[in-house]
Scaffold this active site. Structure first.
Site, PDB file in Angstrom:
ATOM      1  N   ASP A 110       0.858  -1.183   0.000  1.00 21.53           N
ATOM      2  CA  ASP A 110       0.000   0.000   0.000  1.00 21.53           C
ATOM      3  C   ASP A 110       0.905   1.248   0.000  1.00 21.53           C
ATOM      4  OD1 ASP A 110      -2.997   0.927   0.539  1.00 21.53           O
ATOM      5  OD2 ASP A 110      -1.788   2.009   2.003  1.00 21.53           O
ATOM      6  N   HIS A 304      -7.049  -6.660  -0.900  1.00 26.16           N
ATOM      7  CA  HIS A 304      -6.024  -5.651  -0.661  1.00 26.16           C
ATOM      8  C   HIS A 304      -5.038  -6.016   0.446  1.00 26.16           C
ATOM      9  CE1 HIS A 304      -4.278  -1.659  -0.651  1.00 26.16           C
ATOM     10  NE2 HIS A 304      -4.513  -1.537   0.639  1.00 26.16           N
TER      11      HIS A 304
END
Length: 327
Positions: A110, A304
């Site tokens: 991320d 994610h």
């Protein structure tokens, strides 16, 4: 659900004006591998990777980065520039100095992925290799990134909304435990299903969805009660402001990196997750132009939060590449 391993005890390192909490494991003479978390994460987000990498013979170093966890950081709107990319990469270079390390392999997920790819440009002499987890190398845009996001997605897109100082942190901090339960979920939609959704549902206005009843949230809870409690305690202690300040420096970072050659000379490993709708595998297409020595993999049926959702698959890919390139 995989049982969460215990974290090493943190040590505190003075670097670049902050007191950084650092979690270490593995042999001191092993190849150093620095694990850089994203938002809203902590060094704890690497809890499944730390023991696996250490057992494979690597010296693992996972910091709570500027603004997060036990590191924390300066508060107040006047201090937003202290979270720009020069500070974030400078923190990591100073951490290596304090640990007596010349070069390390940097791995980031991320926002941590943005930082480690930028390390390879701004602190290239400290970088032996780069592993991007979900986050590809993104070359410098031709226009201000916030203006570009605003034009495509509108004001409600979460990164655009984050630019308004004080608002997002107030919203998320109203019930930190609930906010974290909202974020840490398995992907409730596949990449194919996401593509078929109407555009107005794909504007990444997550904070609208946060306001809906919990039973209407997509996906299923990703973490155990004990894991949620670790994140909740950390974010209640640090607040949300520091982490969100990273987003408030997109435009500043864009200005600061004008003229920086967009070429990663260190070897790279790119690990995408098939069902990450924020950082889809398609974003890694064409990376070889900027990262010539690149290996790429996609973890199927993964959203994610790759480190928690598919820890064994991620560990296998990382350790295999590290051993072949640095063993």
């Amino acid at each position: 659900m995989t049982q969460a391993p215990a974290m090493p005890d943190p040590t505190f390192i003075e670097t670049n004006g902050i007191n950084m909490a650092v979690y270490e494991a593995g042999p001191k003479d092993g190849v150093p591998v620095v694990l850089c978390h994203g938002w809203p994460e902590l060094a704890y987000s690497w809890r499944h990777q730390i023991p696996a990498l250490a057992a494979a013979g690597f010296r693992v170093i996972a910091p709570d980065q500027r603004g997060y966890g036990l590191t924390g950081g300066p508060k107040g709107e006047e201090n937003v520039p202290l979270y720009d990319i020069e500070h974030l990469t400078g923190d990591l270079a100073g951490m290596l100095d304090a640990l007596g390390i010349d070069k390390a392999v940097f791995c980031g997920h991320d926002w941590g992925g943005i930082v480690v790819w930028q390390m390879a440009l701004l602190q290239k002499e400290r970088v032996a290799g780069v592993i991007g987890v979900n986050t590809p190398f993104i070359p410098r845009l031709t226009s201000d990134p916030i203006e570009a996001m605003r034009a495509v997605y509108g004001e409600k897109m979460y990164i655009v909304f984050f630019q308004r100082f004080g608002e997002a942190e107030k919203l998320l901090g109203k019930d930190t435990a609930r906010s974290l339960r909202f974020f840490y979920r398995k992907s409730g939609v596949t990449a194919e299903e996401w593509e078929k959704m109407p555009a107005e549902e794909k504007n990444l206005s997550f904070l609208d969805a946060l306001e809906t009843p919990e039973e209407e949230w997509r996906g299923t809870p990703l973490l155990s009660d004990e894991e949620y409690a670790v994140y909740t305690k950390a974010f209640e202690q640090s607040g949300w402001e520091g982490g969100i300040n990273w987003y408030r420096n997109f435009s500043r970072n864009w200005r600061l990196t004008e003229g920086v050659e967009q070429k990663v000379s260190a070897p790279g490993l790119m690990i995408s997750a098939a069902d990450d709708v924020v950082l889809p595998p398609a974003m890694a297409e064409g990376m070889e132009k900027y990262v010539p020595d690149l290996e790429k993999h996609i973890i199927p049926a993964c959203g994610h939060w790759t480190q928690s959702e598919k820890p064994d698959e991620l560990n296998t890919l990382m350790i295999d590449w590290l051993k072949r390139r640095f063993g």
